[in-house]
Design a protein around this motif. Structure first.
Motif, short mmCIF file in Angstrom:
data_model
loop_
_atom_site.label_atom_id
_atom_site.label_comp_id
_atom_site.label_asym_id
_atom_site.label_seq_id
_atom_site.Cartn_x
_atom_site.Cartn_y
_atom_site.Cartn_z
N SER A 41 -32.58 -35.39 -17.60
CA SER A 41 -32.10 -36.75 -17.86
C SER A 41 -32.28 -37.13 -19.32
N ALA A 42 -33.22 -36.50 -20.02
CA ALA A 42 -33.35 -36.75 -21.46
C ALA A 42 -32.14 -36.17 -22.21
N ALA A 43 -31.69 -34.99 -21.80
CA ALA A 43 -30.48 -34.41 -22.42
C ALA A 43 -29.26 -35.27 -22.10
N TYR A 44 -29.20 -35.75 -20.87
CA TYR A 44 -28.10 -36.64 -20.42
C TYR A 44 -27.99 -37.87 -21.35
N ARG A 45 -29.15 -38.47 -21.66
CA ARG A 45 -29.14 -39.60 -22.61
C ARG A 45 -28.44 -39.24 -23.92
N THR A 46 -28.82 -38.08 -24.46
CA THR A 46 -28.26 -37.72 -25.77
C THR A 46 -26.78 -37.39 -25.66
N ARG A 47 -26.35 -36.83 -24.52
CA ARG A 47 -24.90 -36.58 -24.35
C ARG A 47 -24.14 -37.90 -24.31
N ILE A 48 -24.69 -38.90 -23.63
CA ILE A 48 -24.03 -40.21 -23.61
C ILE A 48 -23.91 -40.74 -25.04
N GLY A 49 -25.01 -40.66 -25.79
CA GLY A 49 -25.01 -41.14 -27.18
C GLY A 49 -23.95 -40.43 -28.02
N LEU A 50 -23.90 -39.11 -27.90
CA LEU A 50 -22.91 -38.33 -28.67
C LEU A 50 -21.49 -38.75 -28.31
N HIS A 51 -21.20 -38.92 -27.02
CA HIS A 51 -19.84 -39.30 -26.61
C HIS A 51 -19.53 -40.75 -27.00
N LEU A 52 -20.51 -41.65 -26.90
CA LEU A 52 -20.26 -43.04 -27.33
C LEU A 52 -19.87 -43.08 -28.81
N LYS A 53 -20.51 -42.22 -29.60
CA LYS A 53 -20.23 -42.18 -31.04
C LYS A 53 -18.98 -41.37 -31.36
#
Lengths: 216, 216
Positions: free
Chosen positions: A11-23
């Motif tokens: 779920s920590a990796a999932y957070r960063t994937r969301i951040g990358l896609h939002l940006k």
């Protein structure tokens, strides 16, 4: 290009994937299989790259960044729009406090390495580990839901666009469902999570949409 | 004036006291006795003020901020000098990753509420709890010490002035000593901690110098 050392169900990796896609940041996902027994994060070549032996980690032009919350701040500074945190210091603090309630009060206690240790050290059964897991989720979610009642009309946790709060909430809700947590006491959190999961960035980042996802 | 809901031996509160003193911010400390059995954080009037039922929390003119790491970012934005985090995004990320290794990978597992639950739920003995405590410290400190070898000459964790890394390191080292952790494998961490504890802001923030400190 950015490289994310990643694992579909972290779920920590999932957070960063969301951040990358939002940006809208281009990145390559490099799966590191952290399943107990496989433990690629503890073996070479990953171990030398990241002596913390955890995912995620983001390879940038300047070098590696570890820790999901640190990666997300770096993304927010490097790709200014859309903002993950309000510019106003006090509002920003409210968003960060929400996110940190998940990142420090819930998630570290529910990490695979912790659950494994409960079984090894204290002979905890699967049922007992499940109770432990849900206990920390309920405690943290109670506090968040209580504060959430002050914002009954917002689409996302802090207004009409996703912030760091939603970036942390959605993966934690996925974990909560996976461990059969009763979510009826948390109607605002459930509503925000459902809304966020319709956002294209959240869809692209979802565990089941990763190339290393194991289908049932 | 700022009010800090505080407890002398809480290492998260200790972090925020260091931050406040580094910034030279005037504040009033309001002790909340979180000793198991006393549990003022779970009772009124604190419970309504902070439904997370944890310390620290900082009362500002705009309202309450919870979560030590969120309080520290707010302080850094509100009192710009001296900086707790480098302005450069990548360097800032390195400092935050160091701090978060303590704040998310070590400290949440060693919280009083967690240790109490290990005893209640799994019948853990004091010795067993001590082993659990030291396990997470060693794992986190191993990773930090490994990275620290790249900066053998610095006075503080990231150069010649304290940063968020030292703000988190010093309270964690105090906990490590309290639980009799062997610190010989961590010479850089020990050196940085010893240096930082001579800094006036760190001295003022130390647990033993708080008005609610219980002398042995």
């Amino acid at each position: 290009m950015l490289k994310l050392y990643d694992y579909w169900r972290s779920s920590a990796a999932y957070r960063t994937r969301i951040g990358l896609h939002l940006k809208g940041a281009d990145y390559e996902s490099i799966p590191v299989n952290i399943m107990p027994g496989v433990d690629e994060q503890m073996r070479e070549p990953y171990r030398s790259k990241n002596p913390q032996m955890r995912v995620p980690a983001l390879e940038t032009e300047q070098g590696l960044i570890t820790q999901s919350m640190s990666i997300l701040v770096w993304l927010d500074q490097t790709y200014p729009e859309p903002r993950l945190m309000p510019a106003d210091p006090w509002l920003g603090a409210q968003v960060r406090s929400f996110a940190l309630t998940i990142a420090t009060d819930i998630h570290p206690l529910n990490n695979t390495s912790v659950l494994t240790r409960l079984k090894l050290e204290f002979g905890a059964s699967e049922d007992h580990v499940g109770e432990w897991y849900r206990h920390w989720i309920k405690l943290g979610f109670n506090a968040l839901e209580h504060q959430a009642q002050q914002r009954p009309e917002t689409q996302y946790a802090f207004g009409d666009a996703p912030t760091l709060a939603d970036v942390c909430l959605v993966p934690q809700m996925a974990n909560a469902r996976r461990f059969h947590t009763d979510l009826t006491p948390f109607p605002r959190l459930v509503a925000w999570d459902e809304r966020a999961r319709q956002h294209p960035a959240f869809i692209k980042a979802a565990p089941e949409n990763q190339k290393d996802a194991v289908k049932k």
